[in-house]
Structure formats: C-alpha cells, structure tokens
Design a protein around this motif. Structure first.
Motif, PDB file in Angstrom:
ATOM      1  N   HIS A 176      -6.409 -12.734  -4.934  1.00 37.02           N
ATOM      2  CA  HIS A 176      -6.361 -11.439  -4.246  1.00 37.02           C
ATOM      3  C   HIS A 176      -6.152 -10.348  -5.279  1.00 37.02           C
ATOM      4  O   HIS A 176      -5.099 -10.299  -5.932  1.00 37.02           O
ATOM      5  N   LEU A 178      -6.177  -6.196  -6.728  1.00 42.29           N
ATOM      6  CA  LEU A 178      -5.588  -4.922  -6.280  1.00 42.29           C
ATOM      7  C   LEU A 178      -6.481  -3.733  -6.622  1.00 42.29           C
ATOM      8  O   LEU A 178      -7.597  -3.912  -7.094  1.00 42.29           O
ATOM      9  N   TRP A 179      -5.961  -2.519  -6.374  1.00 40.29           N
ATOM     10  CA  TRP A 179      -6.804  -1.328  -6.462  1.00 40.29           C
ATOM     11  C   TRP A 179      -6.045  -0.163  -7.084  1.00 40.29           C
ATOM     12  O   TRP A 179      -4.923   0.155  -6.691  1.00 40.29           O
ATOM     13  N   ASP A 184      -4.556   0.808  -0.588  1.00 34.24           N
ATOM     14  CA  ASP A 184      -4.916   0.310   0.729  1.00 34.24           C
ATOM     15  C   ASP A 184      -3.755   0.526   1.707  1.00 34.24           C
ATOM     16  O   ASP A 184      -3.043  -0.413   2.076  1.00 34.24           O
ATOM     17  N   TYR A 185      -3.567   1.755   2.108  1.00 38.34           N
ATOM     18  CA  TYR A 185      -2.525   2.095   3.063  1.00 38.34           C
ATOM     19  C   TYR A 185      -3.072   2.089   4.480  1.00 38.34           C
ATOM     20  O   TYR A 185      -4.267   2.267   4.697  1.00 38.34           O
ATOM     21  N   ARG A 197      -1.867   8.417  -5.013  1.00 33.81           N
ATOM     22  CA  ARG A 197      -2.832   7.566  -5.687  1.00 33.81           C
ATOM     23  C   ARG A 197      -2.081   6.482  -6.438  1.00 33.81           C
ATOM     24  O   ARG A 197      -1.016   6.741  -6.983  1.00 33.81           O
ATOM     25  N   ASN A 198      -2.637   5.319  -6.452  1.00 41.02           N
ATOM     26  CA  ASN A 198      -1.992   4.255  -7.204  1.00 41.02           C
ATOM     27  C   ASN A 198      -2.411   4.325  -8.661  1.00 41.02           C
ATOM     28  O   ASN A 198      -3.564   4.042  -9.003  1.00 41.02           O
ATOM     29  N   ARG A 200      -0.347   2.880 -11.023  1.00 39.33           N
ATOM     30  CA  ARG A 200       0.518   1.904 -11.698  1.00 39.33           C
ATOM     31  C   ARG A 200      -0.247   0.614 -11.959  1.00 39.33           C
ATOM     32  O   ARG A 200      -0.614  -0.113 -11.035  1.00 39.33           O
ATOM     33  N   VAL A 202      -0.059  -2.928 -12.957  1.00 34.87           N
ATOM     34  CA  VAL A 202       0.937  -3.988 -13.091  1.00 34.87           C
ATOM     35  C   VAL A 202       0.254  -5.204 -13.705  1.00 34.87           C
ATOM     36  O   VAL A 202      -0.586  -5.850 -13.072  1.00 34.87           O
ATOM     37  N   CYS A 217      -6.078  -8.032   1.527  1.00 29.76           N
ATOM     38  CA  CYS A 217      -7.108  -6.996   1.587  1.00 29.76           C
ATOM     39  C   CYS A 217      -8.438  -7.580   1.121  1.00 29.76           C
ATOM     40  O   CYS A 217      -8.489  -8.275   0.108  1.00 29.76           O
ATOM     41  N   GLY A 269      -2.469  -9.963  -7.532  1.00 33.34           N
ATOM     42  CA  GLY A 269      -2.194  -9.167  -8.723  1.00 33.34           C
ATOM     43  C   GLY A 269      -3.499  -8.774  -9.394  1.00 33.34           C
ATOM     44  O   GLY A 269      -4.407  -8.269  -8.739  1.00 33.34           O
TER      45      GLY A 269
ATOM     46  N   TYR B 136       3.937  -4.479  -4.601  1.00 32.15           N
ATOM     47  CA  TYR B 136       5.276  -4.743  -5.121  1.00 32.15           C
ATOM     48  C   TYR B 136       6.304  -3.834  -4.460  1.00 32.15           C
ATOM     49  O   TYR B 136       6.291  -3.696  -3.236  1.00 32.15           O
ATOM     50  N   GLY B 142       5.325   6.554  -6.064  1.00 39.63           N
ATOM     51  CA  GLY B 142       3.897   6.312  -6.215  1.00 39.63           C
ATOM     52  C   GLY B 142       3.417   5.065  -5.513  1.00 39.63           C
ATOM     53  O   GLY B 142       2.241   4.715  -5.596  1.00 39.63           O
ATOM     54  N   VAL B 146       1.751  -1.559   2.152  1.00 41.99           N
ATOM     55  CA  VAL B 146       0.301  -1.557   2.311  1.00 41.99           C
ATOM     56  C   VAL B 146      -0.077  -1.773   3.765  1.00 41.99           C
ATOM     57  O   VAL B 146       0.754  -2.159   4.601  1.00 41.99           O
ATOM     58  N   ARG B 147      -1.355  -1.551   4.042  1.00 48.88           N
ATOM     59  CA  ARG B 147      -1.917  -1.804   5.368  1.00 48.88           C
ATOM     60  C   ARG B 147      -1.623  -3.245   5.752  1.00 48.88           C
ATOM     61  O   ARG B 147      -1.789  -4.152   4.944  1.00 48.88           O
TER      62      ARG B 147
END
Lengths: 366, 347
Positions: A176, A178-179, A184-185, A197-198, A200, A202, A217, A269, B136, B142, B146-147
């Motif tokens: 999976h 990430l973005w 993805d809210y 905006r993301n 970060r 990681v 997602c 991740g 996380y 920031g 999440v959804r």
C-alpha cells in the motif's frame, strides 16, 4: 518535493532493469485520456496495461504511443461477464477491479490517472513500481512489530528482542503506497482543511500487524493476484448505489481479515506518488455520507470476524465473509444484502475467468 | 514544547554506567538544562562520577539507594536497571530517560532535535491504537486522519509511553551486529505512530519517556540474565519490562507510540565479545514473546499495580517452572509493586 517529477527527471532515475516485466499488469480506471502516462513512461512503458474505461463506452480513450495495453469499456464488461457484470460498479473507479479479474498475471499495480511521479527529499524521481515490487518480493512481519520498520530494507534489520523464529516472515500479499501533495482525506476533513498538503516524506515501509485494520487507498496499490486477488473486490459503488468512495476501503478491510487468517502480510508506506487533483469535497460528502455512519458498524464487524479453520483458500474465506456480511450487516441497510450477493457473484465471475486458480494454497509462495 | 506542560512536571532520569558524564551532559545541555535531572549511579561502578556544573540535579549513589530501599533490595538496581531507582524516587508526572552513551541528533533539515520536546508532544497528544492511520500520527502538523478512519475513534486514548529511536548504533542484538559490524542506522524516518492494540514489540530502554502517574509501576527491573552485563547487547531487562508495559497499556486502554525522537547512539563495545559472553537473552525471546502474546488480564485489574501483580502471577505459573530466571523475575515484579507503593507515589 512540492512538485511532481518531470518526464526527464523520471528518465534519469529509471534503471534498465524492469523487474517482473512479464508477470505484472498495471490496472488503470479512467474516464478521460491517459496523458498522465507520459510522465510515467520511463518507469512503466515496459509493462502491460489493463485500462478499464468507466462511463460512456462510446468515448475514445487516448493512450500515449508505445504503451502495450488492453482496454475494456462497459460494453466489454457486460459482454464478458453477462449477468454477473452486475457486481462491477458503474460510474465509479471501483470498476477497476474488473481489471484484476481479467488479468492473467501474478502481480497487479493499480494507480489513478491523477497520480504523477513524486520526488524524494534529494529531488530524485521515485520509481513507485520498483518500490512496490521490492515490497511484494520481500517478506512481511505481521506477528511482532519491528521498531526499525522494514527489517529487509537496506541499512536496516531486526532489533534486539525480535525472536529469531519470526525473522523469516511471511509472504507479502499487498503493498500500500502513499501520496504527497493532496492527501487522501474524507470530505469533512477536506472541507475543514482545504489547503492542507502532505509534504512529509516518511522514509519507511512497515508491515501492518496481524489483527489491525487500516484504511486501504486504491490510488497507489500493488498486490500479488495469486495470493489475494479474489479478495480484491471493490464493492458496489457509483450509479444506482447509495454510497461512493468506500470501494477501496471495503476491499482493504476484507483483504486484511483474510490475510490475517491465511498468514499473509500487508505492507504500507513507500512508495510515494504525487497526487495532483483534489476532488470536489461537496460531491465527496454526498458520496461518503452514508459510509461515515455505516463504518461505525462496519469496523467492529471486521474487527470481530472469525473465519473458520476450513477456509483455506481466498475464495472460501471470501464466500464465508459474504455470508457474515449478510447476517450481521444486512440489518443496517439492505445495501449490505446486495453487497453480500455481489461478493458471491464476484467470486463466481473470478473463478469463471480464472479456472485454474480455484485451488490456491493458503499463502505460501510457490 | 506544548505550552500547557510546565518544565517542573518533567524529570530526566539518567542511569550512569560510566563515570565521566562530562561530554554527555554538555552535548545535552541546551536541551536538558531547564529541567530537573535525576542521575542514578550504577551501584557496581567504583569510580567517582564526573558531572559538569550548571544543572539542576539530584545524584543517587549506592549509599543513597541502600538507605531508601535497604541493602538487600538495592541489588535489583545494578547495571542498566539503576535508572528504575530514579523512576521510583521521582515525583514528577513525566519521565524521560536516555542511555548515557546517546547524544542529540540533527534532523533531515539540519536542525538539532529536541528529544525532550518530542517525547512530551508524543505523551500529551492522543494515541490511536484501535485502527491504523496510514499517514501515521494524525495529530502532527500537516497530517490528519485519512479517509476511512472511523470518526468515533478519532479522539484517541491517552498516550502512556513514547519509544524513541537511534541513529548510528541501532539497538540490534549481538548476533545481528556481529554479522554486520559496519552497519549503522542512517535512516531518519520522519514519523511517530501508535503501536496498535494487542501488537507487541521490543521496547528498548535506550531512549524512552512515559507518564509516570499513569504507568509508572509497570516499568520495572525484574528479568535479569545470568550473564547480564554493562552493554545493551548483554541485557534483556528493558525488553521484558517493555512487554509488561505494553500488555498493561493494552488492558487499560492506554497508548504506546514509537518513532521520533531519534538520538545519536555512540559506538561502544564489541558485539562479538558480547555474543561470546551472553547469548541466552536472544534464545529467551522465543519463550517470552508467545507468552506475552497469550496473557489476558482480568476485568478486576483496573490499576497499573493490579495489572503488574497479575502479570507476575501468570509469569510464575506459566514460565516459572521452565527457568528459575522467570521465577525470580515474577518475584521481583511482586516486590517491585510493594516497593512502588511504599517508596514511589502516584502524585
């Protein structure tokens, strides 16, 4: 890192080694042209694409030159599945799971058409597919948490206290990603924080522990079709359905329960992609509205699901899950009755198109 | 640093296993100097401690430990376990503890990491153990849930323990480090995450912080290896204690976080030498992990002390006969709860 990589940056970062070139299909749902693939060309051109065209089947989808692909629109889906096509969503990206079913490959990478190549903190373009492949080809460690995250990553290992008998790990079924940029809210969060905006990055991959659920997602996802494919049904969404934007969530809860039962791993991740388009939060709210209430019951349901010991294949697990969905969630809304039926139809359709796969072993790689 | 936490709610507890703390204290000065420090000298250490000026601190040595707990009990505080004496006598709400061979690091942007501030942030923002957030820590700037994250789980639970990480010399066991003698951890992972409920992990004592009022008695000196030594490769006491803490936290609905802050852990010792001396600890985990994964506490255990006492009982019943070390650990846990009740306090 706040912009996507250009095509040239991606070309510079591409390696000549295209792993699993003949064993992996890239599934992309779309209603518009696939120009975004130009940015991905250095990383993705060697791979076969399965394009699932949603919406108006008379529209022509333009695919950039040089990509090898097969395309299915709604007419194709109806033709191939007949009455079973009812389980495939229409006017929702959930239709992408038709691509999983029709693929003949071992691995799937699925990506949305508003996802571009991201850059790591050093400015280098990220080959998301390469990272997904690394994730899928190295073991997962769901039974005990490693505080240094992925012990198979370069420069990392298992920490003091990690039992040696658990260090072999298990097969990884799902990777999976990430973005960066648009996170993805859900709709309420988007409405409250429209500018967030993301940014970060990681630098970690980790196995989601056994017994823990997560929101999966579908924007940047890869999986081993032979290990978990039949459980990757993205549900009934879109036209004629009371809910949307819960397709990947539903699949994620199903696959996690089944992976936990069969002893398979799910990683999350890296890799990051650059998500460029924020969907309209008001439209999203209308789609998600029921889901936001229903998930309060759905989550405890999945947390308490117990699959019987004789469910030794993914299909058996999934049919059992469908049965329990009907029994326990059916009372929340008739939608879950329909969904449970569609889950069974999906398995029938899957087995119909993949006849030799009906006797999967329970999770050991061959 | 959260504005609502006062400096005088925090104790920094350092176990001194080496006499000269000069460079250690000086490296941490800008971060530590505003807080009260408790330095506990390993009772086995013969040389005098060297501590630079300019800190607000209390130092406890063997005679002090003997006076507080008695000479027969003071043996439990030998080696790395000396820090538990600091936890026992502290009266503060939050404790932060790092090994005396660790220094502050700079993050990916080159800024010095205030490990204390990060631990306090971790402890004073909710943990989310019941559902995994793929971005996380949702409470960090920031980021958010999440959804698909259920709304009823978004207020989270209190975080009782914050486990930090290490750059340079990672906390590997001796066989792993011996196999890869040159390997150093250079990966700075910019994340804090909650360890999910019922998921266990090796909790290292090298860089740790906790809410003493809520979970204090569960961090305890109990398992002592036969060949326990003065290098982390020769101990399992923190790993054992950490398993107890996680089981107790899961039972009481408290959270455990892992990730940042990082500290820089200096090269020290020789993994091969440690491996030759002590490898039982590595084998031990084969028993310890399945055991703790199976522990279920009763509904009547509603305080940390009760939980620890119950775990001690189960250790005695199920592991005691397999190895006297476990029987001794169980007794030590029971004694610790009594000691905590008489010497330690919850306020």
């Amino acid at each position: 890192m706040n912009e996507p990589a250009t095509a040239i940056e991606a070309a510079v970062a591409a390696s000549p080694l295209h792993q699993l070139k003949d064993e992996l299909d890239i599934v992309i749902p779309t209603i518009r042209n696939l120009d975004f693939l130009e940015m991905w060309r250095p990383f993705l051109q060697p791979y076969h694409l399965i394009i699932v065209q949603d919406g108006d089947p008379s529209k022509t989808i333009k695919v950039p030159n040089g990509f090898d692909y097969e395309l299915y629109n709604r007419n194709d889906i109806n033709r191939i599945l007949g009455p079973k096509a009812s389980c495939i969503s229409f006017k929702d990206s959930a239709c992408r799971c038709f691509g999983y079913m029709v693929s003949k490959k071992k691995y799937i990478f699925t990506i949305d058409d508003d996802c571009f190549v991201a850059k790591d903190p050093s400015g280098k373009a990220i080959n998301a597919l390469e990272q997904h492949i690394k994730n899928l080809l190295s073991p997962s460690t769901p039974f005990f948490f490693n505080t240094l995250y992925d012990p198979f990553a370069e420069g990392a290992d298992f920490v003091r206290g990690y039992p040696f008998s658990l260090r072999e790990g298990v097969s990884t079924a799902v990777s999976h990603g990430l973005w960066l940029n648009i996170p993805d809210y859900d709709a309420p969060t988007q409405l409250v924080k429209p500018l967030e905006r993301n940014t970060r990055f990681v630098d970690a991959v980790l196995t989601i522990p056994k017994g823990t659920l997560f929101p999966m997602c579908g924007m940047n996802l890869a999986f081993d079709r032979q290990l978990i494919g039949p459980a990757m049904y993205f549900g009934l969404m879109g036209e004629g359905q009371p809910i949307g934007r819960y397709d990947d969530m539903w699949a994620g809860w199903c696959i996690k329960v089944i992976c936990d039962h069969l002893g398979l791993g799910v990683k999350t991740g890296l890799p990051y992609i650059y998500h460029s388009k924020a969907s309209n939060p008001f439209v999203n709210l209308r789609k998600e509205y029921k889901g936001i209430y229903w998930q309060e019951d759905i989550i405890p349901f999945f947390q308490q699901v117990v699959l019987p010991k004789d469910c030794t294949t993914v299909q058996k697990c999934y049919i059992e899950l469908a049965k329990q969905v009907k029994e326990k969630l059916g009372k929340i809304d008739p939608y879950f009755d329909k969904l449970a039926d569609a889950m069974v139809t999906w398995i029938q359709a899957w087995d119909g198109l993949n006849p030799t796969s009906a006797s999967f072993s329970n999770g050991k790689t061959g | 640093m959260s504005l609502s936490i006062k400096d005088d709610e925090i104790d920094i507890v350092i176990g001194a296993l080496r006499p000269d703390l000069t460079s250690f204290m000086n490296e941490w000065r800008t971060i530590f100097s505003r807080f009260h420090l408790i330095i506990v000298k390993d009772p086995d250490l013969k040389e005098e401690l060297k501590i630079p000026e300019g800190f607000n601190l209390d130092v406890y040595k063997k005679p002090d430990i003997d006076r507080v707990v008695g000479t027969s009990t003071s043996t439990i505080f030998s080696g790395y376990s000396c820090r538990y004496f600091g936890y026992l006598v502290s009266r503060k709400k939050y404790i932060i503890s790092v090994d005396d061979d660790c220094y502050p690091v700079k993050d990916n942007k080159g800024i010095l990491v205030d490990a204390v501030a990060q631990h306090i942030t971790n402890l004073t923002t909710p943990a989310t153990p019941f559902f995994f957030n793929t971005l996380y820590d949702p409470f960090t700037e920031g980021a958010d849930f999440v959804r698909g994250y259920p709304f009823s789980l978004r207020s989270g639970v209190q975080c009782a323990l914050s486990c930090g990480l290490w750059l340079n010399l990672a906390d590997y066991d001796a066989p792993t480090q011996a196999l890869k003698p040159e390997e150093r951890n250079s990966r700075y992972v910019d994340a804090v995450l909650t360890v999910p409920a019922r998921t266990l992990m090796p909790i290292s004592g090298i860089n740790i912080a906790f809410n003493r009022e809520v979970i204090g008695p569960a961090l305890l000196p109990s398992l002592r290896l036969g060949g326990e030594g003065k290098f982390r490769w020769e101990t399992m006491e923190d790993i054992w204690s950490g398993m107890c803490v996680k089981v107790v936290c899961d039972h009481l609905g408290l959270g455990v976080k892992t990730g940042m802050p990082y500290v820089w852990r200096n090269d020290r010792g020789d993994a091969i030498a440690s491996l030759r001396k002590e490898w039982e600890g590595v084998k031990l985990m084969e028993e310890v992990v399945p055991f703790f994964q199976s522990v279920r506490l009763s509904r009547e255990a509603t305080t940390t002390e009760d939980c620890v006492a119950e775990v001690a009982n189960v250790v005695k019943e199920q592991l005691g006969s397999k190895d006297p070390m476990f029987a001794r650990a169980a007794k030590a846990m029971v004694d610790w709860v009594k000691l905590w009740k008489s010497v330690g306090s919850s306020t």
